[in-house]
Motif scaffolding. Structure first.
Motif, PDB file in Angstrom:
ATOM      1  N   ASP A 170       0.873  -1.171   0.000  1.00 44.48           N
ATOM      2  CA  ASP A 170       0.000   0.000   0.000  1.00 44.48           C
ATOM      3  C   ASP A 170       0.910   1.221   0.000  1.00 44.48           C
ATOM      4  N   TRP A 171       1.205   1.707  -1.190  1.00 42.93           N
ATOM      5  CA  TRP A 171       2.177   2.771  -1.394  1.00 42.93           C
ATOM      6  C   TRP A 171       3.531   2.396  -0.767  1.00 42.93           C
ATOM      7  N   ARG A 221      -0.794  13.235  -2.061  1.00 41.32           N
ATOM      8  CA  ARG A 221      -0.455  13.599  -0.694  1.00 41.32           C
ATOM      9  C   ARG A 221       0.412  12.507  -0.057  1.00 41.32           C
ATOM     10  N   THR A 222       0.039  11.255  -0.297  1.00 38.18           N
ATOM     11  CA  THR A 222       0.815  10.134   0.241  1.00 38.18           C
ATOM     12  C   THR A 222       2.197  10.069  -0.398  1.00 38.18           C
ATOM     13  N   THR A 225       4.532  13.117   0.766  1.00 35.42           N
ATOM     14  CA  THR A 225       4.948  13.090   2.172  1.00 35.42           C
ATOM     15  C   THR A 225       5.853  11.901   2.474  1.00 35.42           C
ATOM     16  N   GLY A 226       5.724  10.825   1.711  1.00 32.88           N
ATOM     17  CA  GLY A 226       6.527   9.635   1.986  1.00 32.88           C
ATOM     18  C   GLY A 226       7.791   9.518   1.177  1.00 32.88           C
TER      19      GLY A 226
END
Length: 279
Positions: A170-171, A221-222, A225-226
């Motif tokens: 998941d990402w 956004r994910t 930020t990651g």
């Protein structure tokens, strides 16, 4: 009386004109006839009086029926060309599109040794990047195990199995290590836009790969930020975007502290890729 290839092409174009413009109807007709006859498109045009075999005629009718039900031709034929190479396609993955070749071009504009492709889908981006950079290695992730099966088939088809790792994630959740290039063509269609999509997309392609819901920006956004935890120094993050999302995604890149943020357009002049670099 048997049907000639020329007549079959004409009839197929006419049938497809019910759902496509003239140019696309002609293109798909040639693709269909080339597949069912095993001949090149050039030979179809050069030898229109050749007879169409009866079994090929039956296959043509089956393909046309599915296509007129708005199933994508890539799914019917089981493959599509991307960056000059054929890729296996099923209803479990998005059909690779020419717009995404813009992302590949930009990724190839600088050297890289280790690439991460998030939401890899068919694996077309990962396999293409590794094919073009023969010393590079990479990882592709997806939440869908069915999509990963398709990606594995494509990676193997193009001889990249020894340089590519596929991981259900998941990402960034199951990703370890750092990469000098992170790419993604994530789901980005806003929830309110889904009903207006072409039937080939809305009714046949996996919704999980099309839209994250809401405003369509959740994946960005994910990703922004990651990315810092998984980019090597001066490493690049680049994502495909919808044509109207450039300013919003550009701002997300800057808010995440990424440097040298650039907005790139595709061949049609529409915003297509946002790129940034870890300071």
């Amino acid at each position: 009386m048997s049907l000639t290839i020329g007549a079959a092409l004409k009839a197929t174009r006419s049938a497809l004109a019910e759902i496509l413009d003239e140019r696309d109807a002609d293109r798909e007709a040639r693709l269909i006839l080339a597949r069912i006859t095993g001949r090149s498109q050039a030979s179809l045009i050069a030898d229109p009086d050749s007879a169409l075999e009866s079994d090929a005629h039956e296959t043509l009718n089956r393909i046309l029926s599915a296509r007129l039900d708005r199933q994508p031709l890539s799914q019917i034929l089981g493959e599509v060309e991307f960056y000059g190479r054929p890729f296996h396609v099923t209803p479990d993955v998005l059909t690779p599109r020419a717009d995404t070749e813009t992302l590949v071009d930009i990724a190839l504009s600088e050297p890289f040794a280790y690439v991460l492709d998030l939401a890899t889908g068919s694996g077309c981006i990962l396999a293409t990047l590794l094919a073009e950079r023969t010393t590079a290695k990479g990882m592709g992730t997806d939440l869908s195990t069915a999509a990963l099966d398709v990606a594995a088939r494509n990676v193997d088809r193009h001889g990249m199995a020894d340089r590519a790792t596929l991981q259900r994630s998941d990402w960034f959740a199951e990703v370890e290590g750092q990469f000098d290039l992170i790419v993604s063509n994530p789901p980005y269609i806003a929830e309110v836009e889904m009903p207006d999509l072409a039937p080939e997309v809305r009714d046949w392609e996996p919704h999980m790969a099309l839209s994250p819901g809401d405003d369509g920006l959740a994946a960005y956004r994910t990703l922004t930020t990651g990315a810092a935890m998984h980019l090597s120094p001066r490493g690049r993050l680049m994502v495909e975007i919808g044509y109207s999302q450039g300013p919003a995604v550009y701002q997300l890149f800057e808010e995440a502290g990424l440097d040298q943020v650039l907005l790139h357009t595709d061949m049609s002049g529409k915003d297509r890729v946002v790129e940034g670099r870890l300071p």
